[in-house]
Design an enzyme around this catalytic site. Structure first.
Site, PDB file in Angstrom:
ATOM      1  N   LYS A  22      10.526  19.348   2.289  1.00 41.21           N
ATOM      2  CA  LYS A  22      10.390  17.975   2.822  1.00 41.21           C
ATOM      3  C   LYS A  22      10.655  16.985   1.699  1.00 41.21           C
ATOM      4  O   LYS A  22      11.438  16.049   1.862  1.00 41.21           O
ATOM      5  CB  LYS A  22       8.979  17.761   3.367  1.00 41.21           C
ATOM      6  CG  LYS A  22       8.611  16.307   3.630  1.00 41.21           C
ATOM      7  CD  LYS A  22       7.199  16.112   4.128  1.00 41.21           C
ATOM      8  CE  LYS A  22       6.181  16.017   3.048  1.00 41.21           C
ATOM      9  NZ  LYS A  22       6.110  14.756   2.292  1.00 41.21           N
ATOM     10  N   ASN A  23      10.034  17.196   0.545  1.00 39.08           N
ATOM     11  CA  ASN A  23      10.091  16.184  -0.520  1.00 39.08           C
ATOM     12  C   ASN A  23      11.442  16.106  -1.215  1.00 39.08           C
ATOM     13  O   ASN A  23      11.765  15.092  -1.828  1.00 39.08           O
ATOM     14  CB  ASN A  23       8.951  16.406  -1.523  1.00 39.08           C
ATOM     15  CG  ASN A  23       7.619  16.057  -0.879  1.00 39.08           C
ATOM     16  OD1 ASN A  23       7.561  15.461   0.201  1.00 39.08           O
ATOM     17  ND2 ASN A  23       6.539  16.460  -1.523  1.00 39.08           N
ATOM     18  N   CYS A 116      -1.538   4.394   1.030  1.00 36.55           N
ATOM     19  CA  CYS A 116      -1.696   5.256   2.204  1.00 36.55           C
ATOM     20  C   CYS A 116      -3.069   5.916   2.060  1.00 36.55           C
ATOM     21  O   CYS A 116      -3.850   5.564   1.202  1.00 36.55           O
ATOM     22  CB  CYS A 116      -0.601   6.302   2.254  1.00 36.55           C
ATOM     23  SG  CYS A 116      -0.888   7.572   1.059  1.00 36.55           S
ATOM     24  N   ARG A 121      -0.937   4.112  -4.453  1.00 33.82           N
ATOM     25  CA  ARG A 121       0.479   4.512  -4.545  1.00 33.82           C
ATOM     26  C   ARG A 121       1.409   3.318  -4.781  1.00 33.82           C
ATOM     27  O   ARG A 121       2.319   3.031  -4.018  1.00 33.82           O
ATOM     28  CB  ARG A 121       0.894   5.274  -3.290  1.00 33.82           C
ATOM     29  CG  ARG A 121       0.031   6.513  -3.046  1.00 33.82           C
ATOM     30  CD  ARG A 121       0.579   7.382  -1.954  1.00 33.82           C
ATOM     31  NE  ARG A 121       1.675   8.219  -2.473  1.00 33.82           N
ATOM     32  CZ  ARG A 121       2.333   9.071  -1.686  1.00 33.82           C
ATOM     33  NH1 ARG A 121       2.058   9.161  -0.412  1.00 33.82           N
ATOM     34  NH2 ARG A 121       3.291   9.821  -2.186  1.00 33.82           N
ATOM     35  N   ASP A 124       5.305   0.322  -9.026  1.00 30.49           N
ATOM     36  CA  ASP A 124       5.655  -0.461 -10.223  1.00 30.49           C
ATOM     37  C   ASP A 124       6.641   0.253 -11.143  1.00 30.49           C
ATOM     38  O   ASP A 124       7.515  -0.382 -11.743  1.00 30.49           O
ATOM     39  CB  ASP A 124       4.389  -0.838 -10.995  1.00 30.49           C
ATOM     40  CG  ASP A 124       3.535   0.387 -11.342  1.00 30.49           C
ATOM     41  OD1 ASP A 124       3.110   1.103 -10.418  1.00 30.49           O
ATOM     42  OD2 ASP A 124       3.347   0.656 -12.537  1.00 30.49           O
ATOM     43  N   ASP A 304      -0.402  18.528  -4.188  1.00 34.58           N
ATOM     44  CA  ASP A 304      -0.203  18.733  -2.739  1.00 34.58           C
ATOM     45  C   ASP A 304      -0.817  20.027  -2.241  1.00 34.58           C
ATOM     46  O   ASP A 304      -0.952  20.213  -1.036  1.00 34.58           O
ATOM     47  CB  ASP A 304       1.296  18.710  -2.396  1.00 34.58           C
ATOM     48  CG  ASP A 304       1.899  17.340  -2.654  1.00 34.58           C
ATOM     49  OD1 ASP A 304       3.133  17.242  -2.672  1.00 34.58           O
ATOM     50  OD2 ASP A 304       1.129  16.388  -2.867  1.00 34.58           O
ATOM     51  N   ARG A 396       4.449  16.227  10.618  1.00 33.01           N
ATOM     52  CA  ARG A 396       5.552  15.587   9.872  1.00 33.01           C
ATOM     53  C   ARG A 396       5.898  16.359   8.610  1.00 33.01           C
ATOM     54  O   ARG A 396       6.971  16.180   8.048  1.00 33.01           O
ATOM     55  CB  ARG A 396       5.324  14.141   9.496  1.00 33.01           C
ATOM     56  CG  ARG A 396       4.001  13.688   9.031  1.00 33.01           C
ATOM     57  CD  ARG A 396       4.083  12.261   8.493  1.00 33.01           C
ATOM     58  NE  ARG A 396       4.754  12.221   7.203  1.00 33.01           N
ATOM     59  CZ  ARG A 396       4.153  11.798   6.066  1.00 33.01           C
ATOM     60  NH1 ARG A 396       2.921  11.354   6.100  1.00 33.01           N
ATOM     61  NH2 ARG A 396       4.792  11.794   4.936  1.00 33.01           N
TER      62      ARG A 396
HETATM   63  C1  EPZ Z   1       5.822  12.601  -4.527  1.00 37.87           C
HETATM   64  O1  EPZ Z   1       5.214  11.348  -4.256  1.00 37.87           O
HETATM   65  C2  EPZ Z   1       5.575  13.441  -3.293  1.00 37.87           C
HETATM   66  N1  EPZ Z   1       6.167  12.786  -2.137  1.00 37.87           N
HETATM   67  C3  EPZ Z   1       4.077  13.599  -3.073  1.00 37.87           C
HETATM   68  O2  EPZ Z   1       3.909  14.486  -1.965  1.00 37.87           O
HETATM   69  C4  EPZ Z   1       3.465  14.246  -4.313  1.00 37.87           C
HETATM   70  O3  EPZ Z   1       2.070  14.309  -4.143  1.00 37.87           O
HETATM   71  C5  EPZ Z   1       3.793  13.398  -5.548  1.00 37.87           C
HETATM   72  O4  EPZ Z   1       5.221  13.244  -5.659  1.00 37.87           O
HETATM   73  C6  EPZ Z   1       3.261  14.023  -6.827  1.00 37.87           C
HETATM   74  O5  EPZ Z   1       3.779  15.297  -6.968  1.00 37.87           O
HETATM   75  C7  EPZ Z   1       7.493  12.852  -1.968  1.00 37.87           C
HETATM   76  O6  EPZ Z   1       8.207  13.419  -2.762  1.00 37.87           O
HETATM   77  C8  EPZ Z   1       8.047  12.183  -0.729  1.00 37.87           C
HETATM   78  P1  EPZ Z   1       4.410   9.899  -7.867  1.00 37.87           P
HETATM   79  P2  EPZ Z   1       5.464  10.087  -5.232  1.00 37.87           P
HETATM   80  O7  EPZ Z   1       5.260   8.699  -7.946  1.00 37.87           O
HETATM   81  O8  EPZ Z   1       6.846  10.111  -5.737  1.00 37.87           O
HETATM   82  C9  EPZ Z   1       1.053   6.831  -9.309  1.00 37.87           C
HETATM   83  C10 EPZ Z   1       3.080  15.214   0.107  1.00 37.87           C
HETATM   84  O9  EPZ Z   1       1.937  15.554   0.448  1.00 37.87           O
HETATM   85  N2  EPZ Z   1       2.205   5.917  -9.401  1.00 37.87           N
HETATM   86  O10 EPZ Z   1       4.648  11.061  -8.762  1.00 37.87           O
HETATM   87  O11 EPZ Z   1       4.973   8.875  -4.551  1.00 37.87           O
HETATM   88  C11 EPZ Z   1       0.763   7.125  -7.852  1.00 37.87           C
HETATM   89  O12 EPZ Z   1      -0.124   6.174  -7.317  1.00 37.87           O
HETATM   90  C12 EPZ Z   1       3.269  13.981  -0.759  1.00 37.87           C
HETATM   91  O13 EPZ Z   1       4.143  15.822   0.406  1.00 37.87           O
HETATM   92  C13 EPZ Z   1       2.036   4.658  -9.957  1.00 37.87           C
HETATM   93  O14 EPZ Z   1       0.936   4.285 -10.365  1.00 37.87           O
HETATM   94  O15 EPZ Z   1       4.430  10.465  -6.399  1.00 37.87           O
HETATM   95  C14 EPZ Z   1       0.143   8.483  -7.905  1.00 37.87           C
HETATM   96  O16 EPZ Z   1      -1.240   8.315  -8.199  1.00 37.87           O
HETATM   97  C15 EPZ Z   1       1.976  13.240  -1.039  1.00 37.87           C
HETATM   98  N3  EPZ Z   1       3.114   3.834 -10.018  1.00 37.87           N
HETATM   99  C16 EPZ Z   1       0.834   9.150  -9.089  1.00 37.87           C
HETATM  100  O17 EPZ Z   1       1.401   8.088  -9.876  1.00 37.87           O
HETATM  101  C17 EPZ Z   1       4.346   4.219  -9.584  1.00 37.87           C
HETATM  102  O18 EPZ Z   1       5.294   3.418  -9.676  1.00 37.87           O
HETATM  103  C18 EPZ Z   1       1.933  10.118  -8.697  1.00 37.87           C
HETATM  104  O19 EPZ Z   1       2.886   9.403  -7.965  1.00 37.87           O
HETATM  105  C19 EPZ Z   1       4.495   5.507  -9.029  1.00 37.87           C
HETATM  106  C20 EPZ Z   1       3.413   6.337  -8.953  1.00 37.87           C
END
Ligand code: EPZ
Length: 425
Positions: A22-23, A116, A121, A124, A304, A396
C-alpha cells in the site's frame, strides 16, 4: 453500518499470498504523472487508498486503465487544476500530488488536511524540501498554493528521517536543474521502489535506501514499467496471525529482509518459523517469552506493526514492554484489547503488556488502520465472537482481508447492521 464479525479460536493453515505494498503504491501512482508517456505499474493492491489516488489521476485528465493487479496510466492528457478537498482528504498520501504537479507544472493548488487518529502528522519537512528546491508556498485554511519560477537542485537536510518528505523531495528533485542531495533521508523499502520507478523513466537517483540520496535533475522522463514490492506490513500482520493461531501457515510472496526485525523478535519469543527465499512458515507457540520492542524508522521495528504485535504480546508468559517512538498517539487499540481481557498499562510513549491473558470476544472499534488490524488479530485468538465497528480503515489497508483470512481457516464475515445498538455484545 458494516461491522466485522470474527468467531475466534480457529486454527490457521494453508497459504496466504501477500499483495503489493500500500505505502509504495500510494507514491508510485502519483509519480506516474512525471512520465511523458504511458507507464505500467504491476502488482498494485485493489484497496480504497489506491482507488482514491487513481480517481485524482482521472480528475486531472490522465487515461487510467485498471487490469486486475496492474494499472496502465497515460499521463499525456493531464491538465493542471486545483485538487478539491473531498478528493485529497481521503488519505495522507494525496500530498504526493503536490510534489509531482510542482515538478511537472511548477504550480500546485490543493487542499491538504493535516493530522489523523495516530498523531499530528505535520508536513513541515516536505514543505522544507520544496522550498529548498525553489518553491514559494502559501497555505490558507488547509489550502496550499505552491509556485516555482525555476526548480534548482539543493542540499536538503531532513530534521527527521520522514518517509513522505524523502519521497516528496525526490519527486521534485528529478526535474530540478542540477544535483540534489537529501541527507538524513528515510530508508524504507517503499522509497527504493519509487526511486527504481523514476530511474526506469530515466531519472538519475543514487543512494535510495540509505540516509543520503543524490538526484541529478533531467529534462524528460519516459514511459516505463515498474512493479510494486510486496507489502511488508501486510506480511508482518499475517506472520503475527500465524504465531497466534497458525499450524504451519505459509505466508507467500514476501521479502524476508523487509520483516527481519519482526522475525528476530518472534525468534526471541520462541515462535517456530521456517524462513525461505520469498515465504515463511509459522506456527502457534504455546509458551511464548515476553520481549522489549522499540519502534524506529527502517530497518528498525516498524511502527506500523506496533499495534498488530500488541495482540500477540498479550499471549506471552510475562510482561512485555513496547515503546512507540514515531507517533504520539498510536495506542488507541489498548482500551479495546483490555475490554477483551488483556492486561495492558500505558505510561507516556510506552505500554506494558502482562500475559498470558485469555481474550474474550467483545464489540470493539477500529480507530485507525493498524489498530483495526490489531483487533482483527485479537478476534482470531479470542473465545467467542468479536464484533469490530468502523472497519473502513482496515479494508483500506489490507487487500481482500476477509477472503484471505477465511481461505486459511478463519471464520470472518462482514455484517450489515441496521442499528448501531445491534452491534452491542
Ligand atoms: C509513512 O507515513 C507511512 N504511510 C506510514 O504508514 C508509516 O507509519 C510512516 O511512513 C513511518 O514509517 C505511507 O507511506 C502512506 P513520516 P509518513 O513522514 O510518510 C513526523 C500505515 O499504517 N513528521 O515518516 O507520513 C510525523 O508526525 C501508515 O500504513 C513530522 O514531524 O511518515 C511522524 O510522527 C501510518 N514532519 C513521524 O515524523 C514531517 O514533515 C514519521 O512520519 C513529516 C513527518
Amino acid at each position: 453500518m458494516k461491522v466485522l464479525k470474527i468467531n475466534g479460536g480457529k486454527t490457521l493453515s494453508g497459504t496466504v499470498r501477500i499483495s503489493g505494498s500500500k505505502n509504495a503504491s500510494v507514491a508510485l501512482i502519483p509519480a506516474a504523472i512525471l512520465a511523458d508517456d504511458e507507464v505500467t505499474i504491476c502488482n498494485v493492491p485493489e484497496i480504497t487508498d489506491t482507488d482514491a489516488l487513481t480517481e485524482i489521476l482521472k480528475y486531472l485528465g490522465a487515461d487510467v486503465k485498471r487490469a486486475s493487479e496492474s494499472i496502465l496510466i497515460d499521463p499525456k492528457p493531464i491538465v493542471n487544476k486545483e485538487i478539491p478537498e473531498e478528493m485529497s482528504n481521503k488519505l495522507r498520501a494525496s500530498y504526493y500530488f503536490m510534489a509531482v504537479l510542482l515538478a511537472k507544472f511548477k504550480h500546485v493548488e490543493m487542499y491538504f488536511p493535516g493530522g489523523c487518529a495516530i498523531g499530528a502528522r505535520p508536513i513541515d519537512q516536505t514543505l522544507k524540501g520544496f522550498e529548498a528546491l525553489g518553491a514559494k508556498i502559501k497555505e490558507e485554511n488547509n489550502k496550499y498554493t505552491i509556485d516555482a519560477d525555476e526548480l534548482t537542485g539543493a542540499h536538503v537536510y531532513l530534521d527527521m528521517p520522514s518517509v513522505g518528505a524523502t519521497i516528496n523531495t525526490m519527486l521534485v528533485a528529478v526535474k530540478a536543474k542540477g544535483e540534489t542531495i537529501i541527507e538524513n533521508a528515510a530508508k524504507e523499502p517503499e522509497i527504493v521502489n519509487v526511486a527504481t520507478f523514476l530511474n526506469n523513466m530515466g531519472a538519475k537517483i543514487t543512494g535510495a535506501g540509505t540516509s543520503e540520496i543524490r538526484i541529478k535533475g533531467v529534462e524528460t522522463l519516459k514511459g516505463c514499467y515498474t512493479e510494486v514490492i510486496p507489502d511488508r506490513i501486510e506480511s508482518g500482520t499475517y506472520i503475527i496471525a500465524g504465531a497466534l493461531m497458525g499450524n504451519y501457515l505459509k505466508i507467500d510472496n514476501i521479502i524476508p529482509e523487509h520483516v527481519e526485525t519482526l522475525i528476530l523478535k518472534l525468534k526471541e519469543m520462541g515462535v517456530d518459523m521456517e524462513v525461505g527465499a520469498d515465504y515463511i512458515y509459522v506456527s502457534k507457540k504455546d509458551k511464548m517469552k515476553p520481549v522489549h520492542i522499540k519502534t524506529l524508522g527502517y530497518p528498525g521495528f516498524p511502527t506500523d506493526l506496533q499495534q498488530p504485535i500488541t495482540a500477540l504480546l498479550t499471549q506471552c508468559e510475562g510482561e512485555s514492554v513496547l515503546q512507540e517512538t514515531v507517533y504520539e498517539n498510536r495506542f488507541k487499540n489498548v482500551p479495546y484489547l483490555n475490554s477483551m481481557g488483556a492486561n495492558i498499562t500505558q505510561k507516556q510513549d510506552t505500554i506494558y503488556i502482562k500475559g498470558k491473558t485469555k481474550l474474550q470476544g467483545k464489540t470493539v472499534e477500529a480507530t485507525d488502520l493498524r489498530a483495526g488490524a490489531c483487533l482483527v488479530l485479537a478476534g482470531l485468538v479470542a473465545e467467542g465472537t468479536t464484533t469490530i465497528r468502523n472497519i473502513g480503515p482496515v479494508l483500506r489497508g489490507y487487500e481482500n482481508i476477509i477472503e484471505k483470512l477465511n481461505e486459511i481457516g478463519a471464520d470472518v464475515k462482514i455484517v450489515c447492521l441496521l442499528y448501531t445498538s445491534d452491534a452491542a455484545d
